[in-house]
Every structure is written in structure tokens, then in C-alpha cells.
Design a protein around this motif. Structure first.
Motif, PDB file in Angstrom:
ATOM      1  N   ILE A  84       0.895  -1.107   0.046  1.00 58.67           N
ATOM      2  CA  ILE A  84       0.016  -0.033  -0.065  1.00 58.67           C
ATOM      3  C   ILE A  84       0.823   1.263  -0.109  1.00 58.67           C
ATOM      4  O   ILE A  84       1.680   1.269   0.796  1.00 58.67           O
ATOM      5  CB  ILE A  84      -0.980   0.125   0.964  1.00 58.67           C
ATOM      6  CG1 ILE A  84      -1.755  -1.400   1.182  1.00 58.67           C
ATOM      7  CG2 ILE A  84      -1.716   1.341   1.258  1.00 58.67           C
ATOM      8  CD1 ILE A  84      -2.417  -1.505   2.617  1.00 58.67           C
ATOM      9  N   PRO A  85       0.778   2.077  -0.884  1.00 56.97           N
ATOM     10  CA  PRO A  85       1.630   3.443  -1.082  1.00 56.97           C
ATOM     11  C   PRO A  85       1.334   4.275  -0.251  1.00 56.97           C
ATOM     12  O   PRO A  85       0.188   4.477   0.380  1.00 56.97           O
ATOM     13  CB  PRO A  85       1.527   3.796  -2.447  1.00 56.97           C
ATOM     14  CG  PRO A  85      -0.040   3.217  -2.922  1.00 56.97           C
ATOM     15  CD  PRO A  85      -0.192   2.095  -2.135  1.00 56.97           C
ATOM     16  N   GLY A  86       2.105   5.332   0.231  1.00 55.44           N
ATOM     17  CA  GLY A  86       1.964   6.324   1.052  1.00 55.44           C
ATOM     18  C   GLY A  86       1.900   6.025   2.505  1.00 55.44           C
ATOM     19  O   GLY A  86       1.313   6.999   3.258  1.00 55.44           O
ATOM     20  N   CYS A  87       2.564   4.950   3.055  1.00 50.75           N
ATOM     21  CA  CYS A  87       2.324   4.613   4.386  1.00 50.75           C
ATOM     22  C   CYS A  87       3.547   5.068   5.309  1.00 50.75           C
ATOM     23  O   CYS A  87       4.762   5.039   4.632  1.00 50.75           O
ATOM     24  CB  CYS A  87       2.271   3.105   4.497  1.00 50.75           C
ATOM     25  SG  CYS A  87       1.010   2.279   4.022  1.00 50.75           S
ATOM     26  N   PRO A  88       3.359   5.605   6.384  1.00 48.89           N
ATOM     27  CA  PRO A  88       4.558   6.071   7.195  1.00 48.89           C
ATOM     28  C   PRO A  88       5.448   4.885   7.586  1.00 48.89           C
ATOM     29  O   PRO A  88       5.081   3.687   7.505  1.00 48.89           O
ATOM     30  CB  PRO A  88       3.852   6.805   8.556  1.00 48.89           C
ATOM     31  CG  PRO A  88       2.634   6.414   8.616  1.00 48.89           C
ATOM     32  CD  PRO A  88       2.177   6.039   7.171  1.00 48.89           C
ATOM     33  N   HIS A  89       6.623   5.059   7.898  1.00 42.96           N
ATOM     34  CA  HIS A  89       7.751   4.173   8.289  1.00 42.96           C
ATOM     35  C   HIS A  89       7.212   3.208   9.497  1.00 42.96           C
ATOM     36  O   HIS A  89       7.712   1.841   9.310  1.00 42.96           O
ATOM     37  CB  HIS A  89       8.865   4.572   8.605  1.00 42.96           C
ATOM     38  CG  HIS A  89       9.639   5.307   7.394  1.00 42.96           C
ATOM     39  ND1 HIS A  89      10.274   4.672   6.242  1.00 42.96           N
ATOM     40  CD2 HIS A  89       9.835   6.410   7.076  1.00 42.96           C
ATOM     41  CE1 HIS A  89      10.601   5.522   5.416  1.00 42.96           C
ATOM     42  NE2 HIS A  89      10.529   6.522   5.952  1.00 42.96           N
ATOM     43  N   HIS A  90       6.621   3.571  10.435  1.00 39.11           N
ATOM     44  CA  HIS A  90       6.273   2.946  11.434  1.00 39.11           C
ATOM     45  C   HIS A  90       5.166   1.811  11.365  1.00 39.11           C
ATOM     46  O   HIS A  90       4.412   1.229  12.071  1.00 39.11           O
ATOM     47  CB  HIS A  90       5.813   3.737  12.852  1.00 39.11           C
ATOM     48  CG  HIS A  90       4.573   4.464  12.629  1.00 39.11           C
ATOM     49  ND1 HIS A  90       4.662   5.693  11.868  1.00 39.11           N
ATOM     50  CD2 HIS A  90       3.239   4.423  13.001  1.00 39.11           C
ATOM     51  CE1 HIS A  90       3.344   6.383  11.962  1.00 39.11           C
ATOM     52  NE2 HIS A  90       2.497   5.596  12.477  1.00 39.11           N
ATOM     53  N   THR A  91       4.326   1.982   9.939  1.00 40.38           N
ATOM     54  CA  THR A  91       3.059   1.209   9.613  1.00 40.38           C
ATOM     55  C   THR A  91       3.574   0.151   8.828  1.00 40.38           C
ATOM     56  O   THR A  91       4.350  -0.103   7.993  1.00 40.38           O
ATOM     57  CB  THR A  91       2.056   2.133   8.946  1.00 40.38           C
ATOM     58  OG1 THR A  91       1.697   3.102   9.672  1.00 40.38           O
ATOM     59  CG2 THR A  91       0.766   1.431   8.626  1.00 40.38           C
ATOM     60  N   ILE A  92       2.893  -1.189   8.861  1.00 38.40           N
ATOM     61  CA  ILE A  92       3.124  -2.282   7.894  1.00 38.40           C
ATOM     62  C   ILE A  92       2.523  -1.887   6.805  1.00 38.40           C
ATOM     63  O   ILE A  92       0.999  -1.974   6.805  1.00 38.40           O
ATOM     64  CB  ILE A  92       2.922  -3.731   8.705  1.00 38.40           C
ATOM     65  CG1 ILE A  92       3.585  -3.750   9.865  1.00 38.40           C
ATOM     66  CG2 ILE A  92       3.008  -4.820   7.684  1.00 38.40           C
ATOM     67  CD1 ILE A  92       3.199  -5.190  10.744  1.00 38.40           C
TER      68      ILE A  92
END
Length: 130
Positions: A84-92
Motif C-alpha cells: 500500500i503506497p504512502g504509508c509512514p515508516h512505523h506502519t506495516i
């Protein structure tokens, strides 16, 4: 007369299986996570179609398990994973989804299928699509 009955029964069973139109069908899943900026549209295949069922007139004479209806369900499936694009680094940022390889008419297995009677309209995006 017994031979005619047996032949008729076998013919009916064979026709019931060939008249079933249960097959993999193209489907689009829309996936989004609250933390991510975009919604992802994924092309996959699901099992869909018509399965022959029989309504028994002697419902009171048969066991409850003999009255279950056949549905179009997975015979073989595999899972794929999308990013999934556009996710922050702390999110899987990964989403795993099923892909129907082949289908069959049979009892619905709630371990891997949604066996609801009503269609729920939740397959859409609330965020921009990528």
C-alpha cells in the motif's frame, strides 16, 4: 422399473454438475489503511456463479445436514501480497489477499469464505487511489 430409476438418478446427478456455472471471476478489492495516504485497487479473482441445489419436499424426513445448499466456493486458492503506497515508516504497508485458482460447488467453509446472504457495499475508496 428399478433400472430406469437408477439411470434417471445418475443422469440427474451428472446434469446437475455440468449445469453448474461456478468459476473464477475477476474482482477488484479496494484496500486502505488509516495511517496510509492512498487507497490501492487490487485486481484478483474470486469464486462466483451458479450451483445447482435441490429443495427437498421431504424436509421432515431428512437429517438437517442433508438440507444444506451448495455455494460456489474455492477449490484451490493462493495468497498474494501487495504494498500500500504512502504509508509512514512505523506502519506495516502490506496487504495479503486471496486469489481463486479454481472453484467448486460445495458447502461454504467459514474458515476462509464469507458466507453471508446479503451483499454489503463497502468495497470503495475514501482516499485518493494509487
Amino acid at each position: 422399473m428399478n433400472l430406469f430409476f437408477v439411470i434417471s438418478l445418475l443422469f440427474g446427478l451428472a446434469l446437475g454438475q455440468t449445469a453448474s456455472l461456478c468459476a473464477p471471476s475477476e474482482y477488484i478489492i479496494h484496500v486502505e489503511k488509516r495511517e496510509c495516504a492512498y487507497c490501492l485497487a487490487i485486481n484478483t479473482t474470486i469464486c462466483a456463479g451458479f450451483c445447482m441445489t435441490r429443495d427437498s419436499n421431504g424436509k421432515k424426513l431428512l437429517l438437517r445436514s442433508a438440507l444444506s445448499q451448495n455455494v460456489c466456493t474455492y477449490k484451490e486458492m493462493l495468497y498474494r501480497t501487495a504494498l500500500i503506497p504512502g504509508c509512514p515508516h512505523h506502519t506495516i504497508p502490506y496487504y495479503s489477499y486471496p486469489v481463486a485458482v479454481s472453484c467448486k460447488c460445495g458447502k461454504c467453509n467459514t474458515d476462509y469464505s464469507d458466507c453471508v446472504h446479503e451483499k454489503v457495499r463497502t468495497n470503495y475508496c475514501t482516499k485518493p487511489q494509487k
